[in-house]
Design an enzyme around this catalytic site. Structure first.
Site, short mmCIF file in Angstrom:
data_model
loop_
_atom_site.label_atom_id
_atom_site.label_comp_id
_atom_site.label_asym_id
_atom_site.label_seq_id
_atom_site.Cartn_x
_atom_site.Cartn_y
_atom_site.Cartn_z
CG ASN A 240 -0.67 -0.52 2.61
OD1 ASN A 240 0.76 -0.50 2.39
ND2 ASN A 240 -1.09 -0.14 3.26
CD GLU B 161 4.75 -0.07 13.02
OE1 GLU B 161 3.98 0.46 13.35
OE2 GLU B 161 5.25 0.29 14.51
CB CYS C 22 -2.78 0.11 8.85
SG CYS C 22 -1.19 1.84 8.26
CD GLU D 99 8.13 1.13 10.70
OE1 GLU D 99 7.11 1.44 10.50
OE2 GLU D 99 9.22 -0.27 10.49
#
Ligand code: NAP
Length: 474
Positions: A148, A247, A281, A455
């Site tokens: 994505n 993640e 997400c 992150e």
């Protein structure tokens, strides 16, 4: 396409086995890409291990300057990367340019962080010995990224790993390997030594990654993708007790209170829902609107969604490109059919267009029942699912009633109330009167089954470092 082979030790490697990358707007083959096997993984690990010794020995300032150069070069070539992202992922030009900018920013941010792996020294309270703490590169890192954000999910891992002094092997998603391959000549030009960063597209993903996670030289696995695959990787990582950064998926709630500034709430919800056409997400998945303002909110959101232009993302007038593949488009259509069958109302969209390309129109559903699948699973598409609430405690409970905990969004004009609500939301990130939280300078990550670790921010580089404590006396 210029680069379609494996990138190992600074050179391009052909393979007998290859796979096709499809343009989701035309359904035509864009490129045939090399598929890595076990021997290629071993060659990449050897190269990364050899290159890492010299890289880790460089001063932080030297590492920083290479990363800074990578930011400069990528920023100068945003259009090139944006076009490639659109071609392989489908997203509209503005989304692709936004991603390329965001991706480049990780090089700048971690150029600034490379010189800030601060340790500390203090007196042990009882013995009086010195407690000295320092951070060291953790070792080789295997990086696995989703389709994505073909550029940004890679640079969000590569930049901190390099800042920390680690060598990496990156396995991009099979739908979108081209952007990451195209980044490699840029890193070479920036001064990244051969072998430090290796790229292995593969159709034998599970076996390839599992092999690398069992190599004793590997110490970090950093993954962005679905929670299901994340669980598998955590199990594999357990065998060597690797440092995991995960993640994973999300199911973001948006909460719009009756005291919200309606312009801000609409703009923020549109951004949270439609950035990357919902394939994020962080995408707004459940939209809870206070009953008193639900009719106005629904009307205005429907107008904004209906105004978006759908088409091939290479056309500059297009706002919404195709979804990445047929399976993703079909899953979105199933979510809508399920919600309608259970009593939701279709405000706009909802019909798969005829013709080529994996398009799905911006869609608004109101009165979505709690039993609808889209309330519990990631929609990952341009569908806004609206529910209503009246009680603050009830909406917080509903927002938290999920195994995910990546991001939530709150819109309210009452800051005291808004901050109280933010603190009670069990999410790693909250957008308060904002529909966008992603920022290289902030710690991105989730709670519960949305992942482990962070992150970006100061935390991002520490994911690739080990803490060493020296107890000393003199
Ligand atoms: P995915 O199916 O989990 O794939 C992600 C990556 O994992 C791809 O490179 C894929 O390779 C690889 N993979 C698949 N099976 C594997 C296995 N058994 N072992 C090792 N690697 C494996 O996810 P996706 O569909 O690409 O991405 C969408 C998901 O990513 C969503 O759930 C989204 O929420 C999540 N996401 C999370 C974040 C975050 O920061 N939290 C950001 C973006 C996306 P192949 O392509 O070769 O199968």
């Amino acid at each position: 396409m210029d680069h379609t082979d494996l990138y190992i030790n600074g050179t391009w490697h052909k393979t007998d086995e290859r796979f096709d990358v499809i343009n989701p707007a035309t359904e035509q083959v864009l490129a045939s890409v090399a598929s890595a096997g076990i021997a290629d993984a071993d060659a990449a690990l050897d190269a990364a291990q050899a290159a890492m010794a010299g890289w880790a020995a460089r001063t932080p300032r030297q590492r920083s300057e290479v990363l800074r150069k990578a930011w400069e070069l990528m920023t100068a070539r945003l259009d090139h990367f944006a076009r490639l992202i659109t071609l392989e992922n489908g997203k509209a030009g503005a989304d692709a340019r936004g991603e390329a900018t965001y991706a480049a920013e990780f090089f700048r941010w971690f150029a600034e962080e490379a010189v800030r792996a601060d340790g500390m020294i203090t007196h042990a309270p009882a013995s009086g010995a010195r407690i000295m703490v320092q951070h060291k590169p953790a070792g080789l890192a295997v990086l696995i990224t989703p389709w994505n954000y073909p550029a940004a999910m890679g640079t969000r891992k590569i930049a901190p790993a390099l800042a920390a002094g680690c060598g990496v092997i990156i396995k991009p998603a099979s739908e979108t390997p081209l952007t990451m391959l195209a980044l490699m000549p840029l890193l070479e030009e920036a001064g990244v030594p051969a072998g430090l960063v290796n790229v292995l597209p593969s159709k034998k993903t599970g076996a390839l990654v599992d092999h690398m996670l069992h190599d004793p030289r590997v110490r970090v696995v950093s993954f962005t993708g679905s929670t299901g695959v994340g669980r598998k990787l955590l199990k594999s990582a357990a065998d060597q007790v690797l440092k995991p950064a995960m993640e994973l998926g999300g199911n973001a709630p948006v909460i719009v209170f009756d005291d919200a500034d309606m312009d801000v709430a609409i703009e923020g919800t549109m951004l949270a829902k439609m950035r990357n056409l919902g394939e994020a997400c962080t995408a707004a998945n459940r939209i809870y609107v206070h009953e008193a303002v639900a009719p106005e909110f629904t009307r205005r959101l429907t107008a904004a969604m209906s105004a978006l232009v759908v088409g091939d993302g290479t056309d500059a007038s297009v706002d919404v490109g195709p979804l990445v593949n047929a399976a993703t488009r079909d899953k979105v259509a199933e979510f809508v059919a399920d919600a309608l069958a259970k009593g939701a109302k279709l405000e706009c969209g909802g019909v798969v267009p005829e013709g080529r390309g994996f398009f799905y129109p911006p869609t608004v559903l109101s009165n979505v029942p709690e039993t609808a699948h889209c309330v519990h699973d990631e929609i990952f598409g341009p569908v806004a699912a609206i529910q209503t609430f009246t009680e603050q405690g009830d909406v917080i409970a509903r927002a938290n009633a999920t195994e995910y905990g990546l991001v939530a969004y709150v819109f309210s004009g009452d800051f005291k109330r808004a901050l109280q609500v933010c603190e009670r939301l069990d999410y790693g990130m909250v957008g308060l009167n904002r529909g966008l939280v992603s920022d290289p300078a902030a710690p991105f990550g989730g709670t519960k089954q949305s992942g482990l670790g962070r992150e970006g921010g100061h935390e991002g580089m520490l994911e690739f470092m080990e803490t060493q404590y020296i107890s000393a006396s003199w």
